[in-house]
Design a protein around this motif. Structure first.
Motif, PDB file in Angstrom:
ATOM      1  N   THR A  37      15.552   8.258   1.182  1.00 27.06           N
ATOM      2  CA  THR A  37      15.927   9.675   1.156  1.00 27.06           C
ATOM      3  C   THR A  37      16.841  10.007   2.328  1.00 27.06           C
ATOM      4  OG1 THR A  37      13.834  10.210   0.092  1.00 27.06           O
ATOM      5  CG2 THR A  37      15.024  12.023   1.113  1.00 27.06           C
ATOM      6  N   GLU A  38      16.496   9.517   3.508  1.00 27.51           N
ATOM      7  CA  GLU A  38      17.309   9.761   4.692  1.00 27.51           C
ATOM      8  C   GLU A  38      18.710   9.162   4.530  1.00 27.51           C
ATOM      9  OE1 GLU A  38      17.318   8.320   9.320  1.00 27.51           O
ATOM     10  OE2 GLU A  38      15.376   8.802   8.422  1.00 27.51           O
ATOM     11  N   ALA A  39      18.775   7.931   4.033  1.00 23.34           N
ATOM     12  CA  ALA A  39      20.071   7.272   3.834  1.00 23.34           C
ATOM     13  C   ALA A  39      20.896   8.010   2.778  1.00 23.34           C
ATOM     14  CB  ALA A  39      19.866   5.816   3.414  1.00 23.34           C
ATOM     15  N   TYR A  40      20.239   8.540   1.752  1.00 27.63           N
ATOM     16  CA  TYR A  40      20.929   9.280   0.689  1.00 27.63           C
ATOM     17  C   TYR A  40      21.564  10.557   1.250  1.00 27.63           C
ATOM     18  CZ  TYR A  40      21.529  12.111  -3.530  1.00 27.63           C
ATOM     19  OH  TYR A  40      22.041  12.914  -4.516  1.00 27.63           O
ATOM     20  N   TYR A  41      20.792  11.334   1.988  1.00 25.13           N
ATOM     21  CA  TYR A  41      21.306  12.604   2.507  1.00 25.13           C
ATOM     22  C   TYR A  41      22.322  12.427   3.632  1.00 25.13           C
ATOM     23  CZ  TYR A  41      18.140  15.156  -0.465  1.00 25.13           C
ATOM     24  OH  TYR A  41      17.497  15.676  -1.567  1.00 25.13           O
ATOM     25  N   ASP A  71       0.827  -1.203   0.000  1.00 27.38           N
ATOM     26  CA  ASP A  71       0.000   0.000   0.000  1.00 27.38           C
ATOM     27  C   ASP A  71       0.862   1.254   0.000  1.00 27.38           C
ATOM     28  OD1 ASP A  71       0.830   0.447   2.626  1.00 27.38           O
ATOM     29  OD2 ASP A  71      -1.033  -0.249   3.516  1.00 27.38           O
ATOM     30  N   GLU A  72       0.214   2.388  -0.179  1.00 24.88           N
ATOM     31  CA  GLU A  72       0.944   3.648  -0.325  1.00 24.88           C
ATOM     32  C   GLU A  72       1.757   4.009   0.915  1.00 24.88           C
ATOM     33  OE1 GLU A  72      -2.081   7.144   0.411  1.00 24.88           O
ATOM     34  OE2 GLU A  72      -3.032   5.577  -0.798  1.00 24.88           O
ATOM     35  N   PHE A  73       1.318   3.580   2.097  1.00 18.01           N
ATOM     36  CA  PHE A  73       2.039   3.906   3.327  1.00 18.01           C
ATOM     37  C   PHE A  73       3.382   3.173   3.387  1.00 18.01           C
ATOM     38  CE2 PHE A  73      -2.498   4.396   4.382  1.00 18.01           C
ATOM     39  CZ  PHE A  73      -2.487   5.772   4.597  1.00 18.01           C
ATOM     40  N   VAL A  74       3.397   1.914   2.956  1.00 19.06           N
ATOM     41  CA  VAL A  74       4.640   1.137   2.932  1.00 19.06           C
ATOM     42  C   VAL A  74       5.608   1.745   1.919  1.00 19.06           C
ATOM     43  CG1 VAL A  74       5.641  -1.116   2.404  1.00 19.06           C
ATOM     44  CG2 VAL A  74       3.497  -0.978   3.689  1.00 19.06           C
ATOM     45  N   LEU A  75       5.101   2.091   0.734  1.00 22.99           N
ATOM     46  CA  LEU A  75       5.951   2.701  -0.286  1.00 22.99           C
ATOM     47  C   LEU A  75       6.500   4.049   0.173  1.00 22.99           C
ATOM     48  CD1 LEU A  75       3.876   1.876  -3.480  1.00 22.99           C
ATOM     49  CD2 LEU A  75       5.999   0.793  -2.726  1.00 22.99           C
ATOM     50  N   ASN A 107      10.973   7.342   2.295  1.00 23.34           N
ATOM     51  CA  ASN A 107      11.547   8.177   3.360  1.00 23.34           C
ATOM     52  C   ASN A 107      12.879   7.605   3.847  1.00 23.34           C
ATOM     53  OD1 ASN A 107       9.368   9.911   3.223  1.00 23.34           O
ATOM     54  ND2 ASN A 107       8.291   8.975   4.951  1.00 23.34           N
ATOM     55  N   GLN A 108      12.942   6.287   4.016  1.00 20.95           N
ATOM     56  CA  GLN A 108      14.179   5.650   4.471  1.00 20.95           C
ATOM     57  C   GLN A 108      15.293   5.832   3.449  1.00 20.95           C
ATOM     58  OE1 GLN A 108      12.548   1.702   5.103  1.00 20.95           O
ATOM     59  NE2 GLN A 108      12.790   1.920   7.321  1.00 20.95           N
ATOM     60  N   SER A 116      12.506  -3.988   1.315  1.00 30.64           N
ATOM     61  CA  SER A 116      12.825  -3.434   2.634  1.00 30.64           C
ATOM     62  C   SER A 116      14.182  -2.747   2.597  1.00 30.64           C
ATOM     63  CB  SER A 116      12.812  -4.521   3.708  1.00 30.64           C
ATOM     64  OG  SER A 116      13.904  -5.402   3.516  1.00 30.64           O
ATOM     65  N   VAL A 117      14.340  -1.797   3.526  1.00 32.55           N
ATOM     66  CA  VAL A 117      15.594  -1.065   3.682  1.00 32.55           C
ATOM     67  C   VAL A 117      16.070  -1.315   5.101  1.00 32.55           C
ATOM     68  CG1 VAL A 117      16.660   1.224   3.681  1.00 32.55           C
ATOM     69  CG2 VAL A 117      14.765   0.751   2.127  1.00 32.55           C
TER      70      VAL A 117
END
Length: 83
Positions: A25-29, A13-17, A22-23, A77-78
């Motif tokens: 993006t956080e890992a990238y920055y 669902d959209e919440f999992v995606l 978010n994970q 998963s991340v």
């Protein structure tokens, strides 16, 4: 002629995606090392995100042996390495 049965990618669902996004993006920055579990791949992908391409929908992960291009929709998963 019968079609070969290829398992379909599980739907999320959209919440999992959104959480996976978010994970990533956080890992990238933060330039963090991550471990991705990817649908249909035998091994996980471990490395640092160097690019997130919205045009192709792929996440580019720099590994020891090169850059892996992982389709966002195949990321299940991340995680962060435990060593």
């Amino acid at each position: 002629m019968a079609k070969s049965k290829v398992p379909k990618r599980p739907t999320r669902d959209e919440f999992v995606l959104e959480e996976i996004g978010n994970q990533l993006t956080e890992a990238y920055y933060e330039k963090s090392e991550i471990v991705l579990t990817v649908w249909g791949w035998d091994e996980s992908v471990r490395g640092q995100i160097v690019k997130m391409d919205s045009r192709t929908g792929k996440v580019h992960v720099e590994q020891v042996d090169g850059v892996a291009q992982v389709p966002f929709m195949d990321i299940m998963s991340v995680d962060y390495p435990r060593d």
